[in-house]
Design a protein around this motif. Structure first.
Motif, PDB file in Angstrom:
ATOM      1  N   ARG A 139     -33.077 -28.632  13.222  1.00 50.56           N
ATOM      2  CA  ARG A 139     -33.166 -29.345  14.506  1.00 50.56           C
ATOM      3  C   ARG A 139     -31.860 -29.237  15.283  1.00 50.56           C
ATOM      4  O   ARG A 139     -31.861 -28.991  16.497  1.00 50.56           O
ATOM      5  CB  ARG A 139     -33.508 -30.815  14.261  1.00 50.56           C
ATOM      6  CG  ARG A 139     -33.709 -31.619  15.542  1.00 50.56           C
ATOM      7  CD  ARG A 139     -34.216 -33.020  15.212  1.00 50.56           C
ATOM      8  NE  ARG A 139     -34.515 -33.761  16.428  1.00 50.56           N
ATOM      9  CZ  ARG A 139     -33.626 -34.449  17.119  1.00 50.56           C
ATOM     10  NH1 ARG A 139     -32.367 -34.494  16.710  1.00 50.56           N
ATOM     11  NH2 ARG A 139     -33.982 -35.108  18.212  1.00 50.56           N
ATOM     12  N   SER A 140     -30.732 -29.420  14.592  1.00 48.70           N
ATOM     13  CA  SER A 140     -29.449 -29.315  15.300  1.00 48.70           C
ATOM     14  C   SER A 140     -29.200 -27.886  15.764  1.00 48.70           C
ATOM     15  O   SER A 140     -28.609 -27.669  16.830  1.00 48.70           O
ATOM     16  CB  SER A 140     -28.304 -29.786  14.393  1.00 48.70           C
ATOM     17  OG  SER A 140     -28.173 -28.949  13.252  1.00 48.70           O
ATOM     18  N   SER A 141     -29.674 -26.909  15.005  1.00 52.95           N
ATOM     19  CA  SER A 141     -29.520 -25.513  15.428  1.00 52.95           C
ATOM     20  C   SER A 141     -30.307 -25.246  16.712  1.00 52.95           C
ATOM     21  O   SER A 141     -29.827 -24.571  17.625  1.00 52.95           O
ATOM     22  CB  SER A 141     -30.007 -24.566  14.330  1.00 52.95           C
ATOM     23  OG  SER A 141     -29.243 -24.727  13.150  1.00 52.95           O
ATOM     24  N   ILE A 142     -31.510 -25.813  16.794  1.00 46.15           N
ATOM     25  CA  ILE A 142     -32.320 -25.648  18.006  1.00 46.15           C
ATOM     26  C   ILE A 142     -31.640 -26.327  19.195  1.00 46.15           C
ATOM     27  O   ILE A 142     -31.611 -25.788  20.316  1.00 46.15           O
ATOM     28  CB  ILE A 142     -33.730 -26.212  17.778  1.00 46.15           C
ATOM     29  CG1 ILE A 142     -34.479 -25.352  16.742  1.00 46.15           C
ATOM     30  CG2 ILE A 142     -34.515 -26.273  19.087  1.00 46.15           C
ATOM     31  CD1 ILE A 142     -35.805 -25.940  16.315  1.00 46.15           C
ATOM     32  N   LEU A 143     -31.066 -27.511  18.966  1.00 54.14           N
ATOM     33  CA  LEU A 143     -30.363 -28.211  20.039  1.00 54.14           C
ATOM     34  C   LEU A 143     -29.157 -27.412  20.531  1.00 54.14           C
ATOM     35  O   LEU A 143     -28.911 -27.302  21.741  1.00 54.14           O
ATOM     36  CB  LEU A 143     -29.922 -29.596  19.571  1.00 54.14           C
ATOM     37  CG  LEU A 143     -31.041 -30.613  19.339  1.00 54.14           C
ATOM     38  CD1 LEU A 143     -30.475 -31.900  18.746  1.00 54.14           C
ATOM     39  CD2 LEU A 143     -31.771 -30.921  20.646  1.00 54.14           C
ATOM     40  N   LEU A 144     -28.410 -26.842  19.595  1.00 49.65           N
ATOM     41  CA  LEU A 144     -27.256 -26.021  19.990  1.00 49.65           C
ATOM     42  C   LEU A 144     -27.698 -24.785  20.760  1.00 49.65           C
ATOM     43  O   LEU A 144     -27.040 -24.370  21.721  1.00 49.65           O
ATOM     44  CB  LEU A 144     -26.461 -25.622  18.746  1.00 49.65           C
ATOM     45  CG  LEU A 144     -25.646 -26.734  18.080  1.00 49.65           C
ATOM     46  CD1 LEU A 144     -25.017 -26.221  16.790  1.00 49.65           C
ATOM     47  CD2 LEU A 144     -24.567 -27.248  19.018  1.00 49.65           C
ATOM     48  N   LEU A 145     -28.807 -24.199  20.337  1.00 44.16           N
ATOM     49  CA  LEU A 145     -29.338 -23.035  21.056  1.00 44.16           C
ATOM     50  C   LEU A 145     -29.725 -23.432  22.484  1.00 44.16           C
ATOM     51  O   LEU A 145     -29.471 -22.690  23.442  1.00 44.16           O
ATOM     52  CB  LEU A 145     -30.540 -22.459  20.315  1.00 44.16           C
ATOM     53  CG  LEU A 145     -31.229 -21.256  20.982  1.00 44.16           C
ATOM     54  CD1 LEU A 145     -30.263 -20.086  21.112  1.00 44.16           C
ATOM     55  CD2 LEU A 145     -32.476 -20.856  20.186  1.00 44.16           C
ATOM     56  N   GLY A 146     -30.332 -24.609  22.613  1.00 45.29           N
ATOM     57  CA  GLY A 146     -30.687 -25.092  23.941  1.00 45.29           C
ATOM     58  C   GLY A 146     -29.470 -25.296  24.826  1.00 45.29           C
ATOM     59  O   GLY A 146     -29.480 -24.968  26.014  1.00 45.29           O
ATOM     60  N   VAL A 147     -28.405 -25.847  24.236  1.00 43.61           N
ATOM     61  CA  VAL A 147     -27.155 -26.031  24.987  1.00 43.61           C
ATOM     62  C   VAL A 147     -26.601 -24.683  25.446  1.00 43.61           C
ATOM     63  O   VAL A 147     -26.151 -24.527  26.592  1.00 43.61           O
ATOM     64  CB  VAL A 147     -26.120 -26.777  24.125  1.00 43.61           C
ATOM     65  CG1 VAL A 147     -24.751 -26.752  24.785  1.00 43.61           C
ATOM     66  CG2 VAL A 147     -26.566 -28.215  23.897  1.00 43.61           C
TER      67      VAL A 147
ATOM     68  N   GLN B  29     -37.137 -35.813  24.646  1.00 42.28           N
ATOM     69  CA  GLN B  29     -35.719 -35.528  24.888  1.00 42.28           C
ATOM     70  C   GLN B  29     -35.518 -34.197  25.611  1.00 42.28           C
ATOM     71  O   GLN B  29     -34.531 -34.016  26.332  1.00 42.28           O
ATOM     72  CB  GLN B  29     -34.945 -35.529  23.565  1.00 42.28           C
ATOM     73  CG  GLN B  29     -34.916 -36.876  22.852  1.00 42.28           C
ATOM     74  CD  GLN B  29     -34.167 -37.947  23.633  1.00 42.28           C
ATOM     75  OE1 GLN B  29     -33.308 -37.641  24.453  1.00 42.28           O
ATOM     76  NE2 GLN B  29     -34.510 -39.202  23.386  1.00 42.28           N
ATOM     77  N   ILE B  30     -36.451 -33.277  25.450  1.00 36.31           N
ATOM     78  CA  ILE B  30     -36.336 -32.001  26.157  1.00 36.31           C
ATOM     79  C   ILE B  30     -36.363 -32.226  27.669  1.00 36.31           C
ATOM     80  O   ILE B  30     -35.817 -31.442  28.443  1.00 36.31           O
ATOM     81  CB  ILE B  30     -37.469 -31.048  25.724  1.00 36.31           C
ATOM     82  CG1 ILE B  30     -37.337 -30.731  24.233  1.00 36.31           C
ATOM     83  CG2 ILE B  30     -37.458 -29.761  26.529  1.00 36.31           C
ATOM     84  CD1 ILE B  30     -38.463 -29.881  23.692  1.00 36.31           C
ATOM     85  N   GLY B  31     -37.012 -33.310  28.092  1.00 38.52           N
ATOM     86  CA  GLY B  31     -37.060 -33.619  29.510  1.00 38.52           C
ATOM     87  C   GLY B  31     -35.685 -33.819  30.124  1.00 38.52           C
ATOM     88  O   GLY B  31     -35.481 -33.550  31.319  1.00 38.52           O
ATOM     89  N   ILE B  32     -34.714 -34.305  29.341  1.00 40.51           N
ATOM     90  CA  ILE B  32     -33.349 -34.469  29.848  1.00 40.51           C
ATOM     91  C   ILE B  32     -32.748 -33.103  30.164  1.00 40.51           C
ATOM     92  O   ILE B  32     -32.120 -32.904  31.208  1.00 40.51           O
ATOM     93  CB  ILE B  32     -32.487 -35.233  28.827  1.00 40.51           C
ATOM     94  CG1 ILE B  32     -33.045 -36.649  28.608  1.00 40.51           C
ATOM     95  CG2 ILE B  32     -31.031 -35.302  29.289  1.00 40.51           C
ATOM     96  CD1 ILE B  32     -32.322 -37.434  27.546  1.00 40.51           C
ATOM     97  N   ALA B  33     -32.965 -32.144  29.267  1.00 43.26           N
ATOM     98  CA  ALA B  33     -32.469 -30.789  29.513  1.00 43.26           C
ATOM     99  C   ALA B  33     -33.142 -30.181  30.737  1.00 43.26           C
ATOM    100  O   ALA B  33     -32.503 -29.470  31.523  1.00 43.26           O
ATOM    101  CB  ALA B  33     -32.707 -29.913  28.286  1.00 43.26           C
ATOM    102  N   LEU B  34     -34.439 -30.472  30.931  1.00 43.23           N
ATOM    103  CA  LEU B  34     -35.137 -29.949  32.107  1.00 43.23           C
ATOM    104  C   LEU B  34     -34.549 -30.533  33.389  1.00 43.23           C
ATOM    105  O   LEU B  34     -34.437 -29.838  34.409  1.00 43.23           O
ATOM    106  CB  LEU B  34     -36.628 -30.265  32.008  1.00 43.23           C
ATOM    107  CG  LEU B  34     -37.511 -29.717  33.138  1.00 43.23           C
ATOM    108  CD1 LEU B  34     -37.397 -28.197  33.223  1.00 43.23           C
ATOM    109  CD2 LEU B  34     -38.965 -30.140  32.941  1.00 43.23           C
TER     110      LEU B  34
END
Length: 356
Positions: free
Chosen positions: A31-39, A260-265
């Motif tokens: 999960r943290s790897s996916i979050l870092l990839l998103g960042v 939470q993905i909505g924040i990134a959007l």
């Protein structure tokens, strides 16, 4: 005497290491790897968007009114529209007065008043609408009119405390940030997806209060504190309220739909895409097609149009911007409410699944 006091006990969050590799596996979860990839993706998108929008401003079909002596006007308009690369979109005006009015009601970016054959031409501009466009027009006419001379006549310059006319842009950036961060703060405090309709309405009410205070603060700073956009306090206040609420309601809608993905959007739309396309630094006529096309449809671009045109141009050419911001605000409210009703129908008013 030697200190023989017993060693202090370790803090509650301390634990001995289980070895480097095991610690890596425990710390860097999928999960943290996916979050870092998103960042990383957002970061690179930010760089692409800003450099793509600003790296090579080039005039493209800048709206221009033309007033010329009888018998030559059509030829002048045709010559300007036929320039390589189509930097201008020229059309005739019946008189100098009409051309001035067209510049000030934002029907055109500038007006060319052609003098006698041996005289000087005048380029009527309004640099309060964006100094970068004026600079680009100067460059175009230095090439087109040589050896004739073109005199710049600025019909509406930025206020002395408004620098290069960027206060409108920075005000909008500020309240947009406040809007989507407000919705994100509520999501992090109480969960991205409201538990029921009542919670959704409470959250929207909180965002409405934030928007009113945000607009008030923005108007005080821009008008009363720095005198950058003076004389339009009430207009600035309620325009800033609408901009803030549009961003916050849309941000909440993204979170209701995507968690939470909505924040990134929200960051993607309002920061990565919205700011460079807003027309604050460069107007749409100087930006590449993608940014030129999306700018007016996003709250950032609509907000800059409203603030700038009410501050300097009597509110002309703002109908589309009002509709765009209202659509984002109403759309965010409706999506949030409908998603909550659907969730409530599925799990029951008290959060328990409904009986079959």
């Amino acid at each position: 005497m030697a200190d023989v006091s017993p060693p202090s006990s370790p803090p509650s969050d301390y634990r001995p290491s289980k070895g480097l590799w095991q610690e890596v596996k425990d710390a860097v979860t999928p999960r943290s790897s996916i979050l870092l990839l998103g960042v990383l993706i957002l970061e690179l998108a930010f760089i692409v968007s800003y450099i793509g929008a600003f790296h090579s401003p080039k005039p493209s079909r800048i709206p221009l009114a033309v007033v010329a002596p009888a018998g030559t006007q059509a030829a002048v308009v045709g010559k300007l529209n036929g320039l390589p690369g189509e930097p201008l979109s020229a059309k005739s005006a019946d008189s100098v007065g009409q051309a001035r009015a067209m510049v000030l009601d934002r029907s055109v970016e500038a007006a060319l008043v052609v003098g006698p054959a041996t005289g000087t031409d005048r380029l009527l501009v309004a640099s309060a609408g964006g100094p970068a466009a004026v600079t680009s027009l100067q460059v175009v006419f230095q090439k087109v009119e040589a050896p004739r001379r073109v005199t710049i006549v600025d019909l509406r310059a930025p206020n002395p405390a408004d620098g290069r006319g960027l206060s409108s842009f920075y005000l909008v950036v500020g309240v947009i940030i406040g809007g989507y961060l407000g919705s994100a703060a509520l999501a992090m405090s109480f969960g991205a997806r409201p538990a029921n309709l009542h919670r959704t309405l409470v959250r929207l009410s909180a965002l409405a209060v934030l928007s009113v205070l945000s607009g008030l603060g923005a108007a005080i700073i821009a008008d009363l504190v720095f005198d950058a956009l003076p004389g339009h306090f009430w207009s600035l206040w309620w325009i800033a309220v609408l901009i803030t609420f549009a961003a916050s309601a849309a941000g909440m809608a993204f979170q209701v739909l995507l968690g939470q993905i909505g924040i990134a959007l929200s960051v993607l739309i309002f920061v990565v895409l919205g700011n460079p396309s807003a027309g604050g630094v460069f107007p749409a006529s100087l930006m590449p097609p993608f940014w030129r096309d999306i700018g007016p449809a996003l709250p950032n671009g609509a907000g800059v149009t409203l603030v700038r045109n009410y501050s300097y141009f009597g509110g002309h050419d703002t109908a589309t911007a009002w509709w765009v911001l209202s659509a984002w605000a109403v759309g965010g409210v409706l999506v949030g409410i409908l998603a909550s009703l659907r969730r409530q129908a599925k799990f029951g008013f008290m959060g328990r699944p409904q009986a079959a």
